[in-house]
Design a protein around this motif. Structure first.
Motif, PDB file in Angstrom:
ATOM      1  N   ALA A   1      15.539  17.069 -21.508  1.00  0.00           N
ATOM      2  CA  ALA A   1      17.177  16.638 -21.528  1.00  0.00           C
ATOM      3  C   ALA A   1      17.859  17.399 -20.665  1.00  0.00           C
ATOM      4  N   ARG A   2      17.416  19.069 -20.761  1.00  0.00           N
ATOM      5  CA  ARG A   2      18.212  19.741 -19.828  1.00  0.00           C
ATOM      6  C   ARG A   2      17.799  19.579 -18.274  1.00  0.00           C
ATOM      7  N   LEU A   3      16.741  19.196 -18.112  1.00  0.00           N
ATOM      8  CA  LEU A   3      16.614  18.663 -16.544  1.00  0.00           C
ATOM      9  C   LEU A   3      17.261  17.472 -16.176  1.00  0.00           C
ATOM     10  N   THR A   4      17.476  16.532 -16.920  1.00  0.00           N
ATOM     11  CA  THR A   4      18.264  15.403 -16.960  1.00  0.00           C
ATOM     12  C   THR A   4      19.718  15.629 -16.633  1.00  0.00           C
ATOM     13  N   ASP A   5      20.178  16.639 -17.661  1.00  0.00           N
ATOM     14  CA  ASP A   5      21.637  17.044 -17.554  1.00  0.00           C
ATOM     15  C   ASP A   5      21.787  17.785 -16.115  1.00  0.00           C
ATOM     16  N   ALA A   6      21.021  18.632 -15.740  1.00  0.00           N
ATOM     17  CA  ALA A   6      21.060  19.152 -14.558  1.00  0.00           C
ATOM     18  C   ALA A   6      21.045  18.292 -13.183  1.00  0.00           C
ATOM     19  N   ALA A   7      20.325  17.180 -13.431  1.00  0.00           N
ATOM     20  CA  ALA A   7      20.258  16.237 -12.324  1.00  0.00           C
ATOM     21  C   ALA A   7      21.389  15.496 -12.138  1.00  0.00           C
ATOM     22  N   HIS A   8      21.837  15.068 -13.322  1.00  0.00           N
ATOM     23  CA  HIS A   8      23.107  14.482 -13.536  1.00  0.00           C
ATOM     24  C   HIS A   8      24.326  15.061 -12.906  1.00  0.00           C
ATOM     25  N   GLU A   9      24.437  16.499 -13.132  1.00  0.00           N
ATOM     26  CA  GLU A   9      25.470  17.285 -12.565  1.00  0.00           C
ATOM     27  C   GLU A   9      25.469  17.498 -11.146  1.00  0.00           C
ATOM     28  N   ALA A  10      24.118  17.532 -10.537  1.00  0.00           N
ATOM     29  CA  ALA A  10      23.857  17.543  -9.059  1.00  0.00           C
ATOM     30  C   ALA A  10      24.373  16.316  -8.310  1.00  0.00           C
ATOM     31  N   PHE A  11      23.965  15.142  -8.919  1.00  0.00           N
ATOM     32  CA  PHE A  11      24.438  13.644  -8.338  1.00  0.00           C
ATOM     33  C   PHE A  11      25.886  13.541  -8.388  1.00  0.00           C
ATOM     34  N   LEU A  12      26.536  13.828  -9.394  1.00  0.00           N
ATOM     35  CA  LEU A  12      27.934  13.973  -9.588  1.00  0.00           C
ATOM     36  C   LEU A  12      28.711  15.046  -8.302  1.00  0.00           C
ATOM     37  N   ALA A  13      28.005  16.170  -8.388  1.00  0.00           N
ATOM     38  CA  ALA A  13      28.395  16.984  -7.185  1.00  0.00           C
ATOM     39  C   ALA A  13      28.408  16.339  -5.793  1.00  0.00           C
ATOM     40  N   LEU A  14      27.283  15.488  -5.669  1.00  0.00           N
ATOM     41  CA  LEU A  14      26.983  15.085  -4.356  1.00  0.00           C
ATOM     42  C   LEU A  14      28.220  13.858  -4.130  1.00  0.00           C
TER      43      LEU A  14
ATOM     44  N   TYR B   1      28.231  11.052  -6.400  1.00  0.00           N
ATOM     45  CA  TYR B   1      27.962   9.909  -7.023  1.00  0.00           C
ATOM     46  C   TYR B   1      28.772   9.523  -8.381  1.00  0.00           C
ATOM     47  N   THR B   2      28.722   8.422  -8.745  1.00  0.00           N
ATOM     48  CA  THR B   2      29.601   8.122 -10.062  1.00  0.00           C
ATOM     49  C   THR B   2      28.261   7.463 -10.753  1.00  0.00           C
ATOM     50  N   ILE B   3      28.142   7.839 -11.871  1.00  0.00           N
ATOM     51  CA  ILE B   3      27.195   7.086 -13.016  1.00  0.00           C
ATOM     52  C   ILE B   3      27.644   6.581 -14.263  1.00  0.00           C
ATOM     53  N   ALA B   4      27.616   5.010 -14.071  1.00  0.00           N
ATOM     54  CA  ALA B   4      28.017   4.502 -15.084  1.00  0.00           C
ATOM     55  C   ALA B   4      27.356   3.324 -15.343  1.00  0.00           C
ATOM     56  N   ASP B   5      26.837   2.951 -16.624  1.00  0.00           N
ATOM     57  CA  ASP B   5      26.062   1.889 -17.010  1.00  0.00           C
ATOM     58  C   ASP B   5      26.937   0.856 -17.576  1.00  0.00           C
ATOM     59  N   THR B   6      27.057  -0.176 -17.036  1.00  0.00           N
ATOM     60  CA  THR B   6      27.804  -1.441 -17.501  1.00  0.00           C
ATOM     61  C   THR B   6      27.040  -2.311 -18.308  1.00  0.00           C
TER      62      THR B   6
ATOM     63  N   ALA C   1      23.566   3.635 -12.252  1.00  0.00           N
ATOM     64  CA  ALA C   1      23.958   3.020 -13.444  1.00  0.00           C
ATOM     65  C   ALA C   1      23.323   4.065 -14.604  1.00  0.00           C
ATOM     66  N   ASP C   2      22.368   4.799 -14.227  1.00  0.00           N
ATOM     67  CA  ASP C   2      21.734   6.010 -15.011  1.00  0.00           C
ATOM     68  C   ASP C   2      20.726   6.830 -14.391  1.00  0.00           C
ATOM     69  N   LEU C   3      20.210   7.726 -14.904  1.00  0.00           N
ATOM     70  CA  LEU C   3      19.105   8.588 -14.275  1.00  0.00           C
ATOM     71  C   LEU C   3      18.505   9.427 -15.212  1.00  0.00           C
ATOM     72  N   THR C   4      17.366   9.591 -14.886  1.00  0.00           N
ATOM     73  CA  THR C   4      16.417  10.414 -15.973  1.00  0.00           C
ATOM     74  C   THR C   4      15.481  11.140 -15.286  1.00  0.00           C
ATOM     75  N   VAL C   5      15.379  12.218 -15.828  1.00  0.00           N
ATOM     76  CA  VAL C   5      14.023  13.195 -15.242  1.00  0.00           C
ATOM     77  C   VAL C   5      13.058  12.884 -15.986  1.00  0.00           C
TER      78      VAL C   5
END
Length: 106
Positions: free
Chosen positions: A49-62, A64-69, A37-41
């Motif tokens: 915020a830069r770290l959260t963006d990097a983690a987001h990119e890493a999980f997408l690269a692995l 994962y889909t990230i979608a908060d409904t 649903a979401d992730l935050t560092v």
């Protein structure tokens, strides 16, 4: 998923020369597999915020889909273990390779 959370956590620590970081992952109760649903560092550096963006990119690269409904969520456990330098290097290489491959295809 636990291994991915630890690997991304170790990658962030190594890449940004941090002493400690936690990744807070929310999942909807109906989400399974590689859906988040979401992730935050959670850290105390000057640019979280830069770290959260990097983690987001890493999980997408692995993959994962990230979608908060907007539905109810629960927090997935963070990575709290102690890791060897070998674990850190393996995690760093794995995540760095996934991010680079994702950037090359996008």
């Amino acid at each position: 998923m636990e291994q991915d959370i630890c690997d991304v956590t170790l990658w962030l620590i190594e890449k940004h020369s941090l002493s400690r970081v936690r990744i807070w992952i929310d999942r909807h109760y109906t989400q399974f597999g590689r859906k988040l649903a979401d992730l935050t560092v959670v850290a105390s550096p000057s640019h979280p915020a830069r770290l959260t963006d990097a983690a987001h990119e890493a999980f997408l690269a692995l993959g994962y889909t990230i979608a908060d409904t907007g539905a109810d969520t629960y927090a997935h456990p963070s990575c709290f273990g102690h890791h060897s330098k070998h674990d850190v290097l393996r995690a760093y290489g794995r995540i760095e390779a996934a991010v680079r491959a994702s950037r090359a295809t996008n």
